[in-house]
Design an enzyme around this catalytic site. Sequence first.
Site: not given
Length: 224
Positions: A28-29, A84, A94, A96, A103
């Site tokens: 994700t992101g 991150d 992670k 963020g 995740e």
Amino acid sequence: MNQNDLKRLVAQKAIEYVPLNAIIGVGTGSTADLFIDELALIKDNIVGAIASSERTKQRLEGHGIKVFDVNEVESVPVYIDGADEIDPEGNMIKGGGAAHTREKICASIAEQFICIADASKEVKVLGKFPLPVEVVPLARQAVARQLSDLGGQPVWRKNADGSPLITDNGCHILDVHGLNITEPLALEIQLSIIPGVLTVGIFAQNAADIALIATEDGVKVTEY
Ligand code: 5RP
């Protein structure tokens, strides 16, 4: 190249690590979003994906990529996601994007975690980026007190309109400032057993196996 160009570069490189005819794990992101767009170009070569967030699920499905429930899948050959922060051993912060619980679950059933990031995410010691801790709402204050006792400064994550951020799991996020994480695995274990903590954003138990880091000179590949 700006940061977005670097993210796109590493997203393109990550396609080389996608096995044929498999179900893969997708993170994700913004970097993961760009990876999903690249994955769409080879979607006929894979069976589908497991998604680490509702956001990722929607983007995958929007491209016509089949998304499997994690309960339906025993393991995946690769889990590909951003970070991150990443340290020289492949430990990461992670969360963020508030997705670190799913995740971590996806990473836990993956044979390999492939971290995709631009060079700004590389650090010597984790902790400059505030550590995301997902908490059961009822326990937010109790957990915050314990995090303060450990020397951190927890901040309750809010949306732009000031309302509490609610994760895909119906929980809250505390972003913990001021930690210098010299022993990531020990801290991950210590924080994970605080009652009310759902998931800590330290990925040491599920550290990266391979990091693809985009730099001005191309993508640097590190195997841990
Ligand atoms: C989401 C994450 C992301 O991987 C992390 O925040 C990096 O995001 P981006 O690729 O947008 O820089 O852990 O929970």
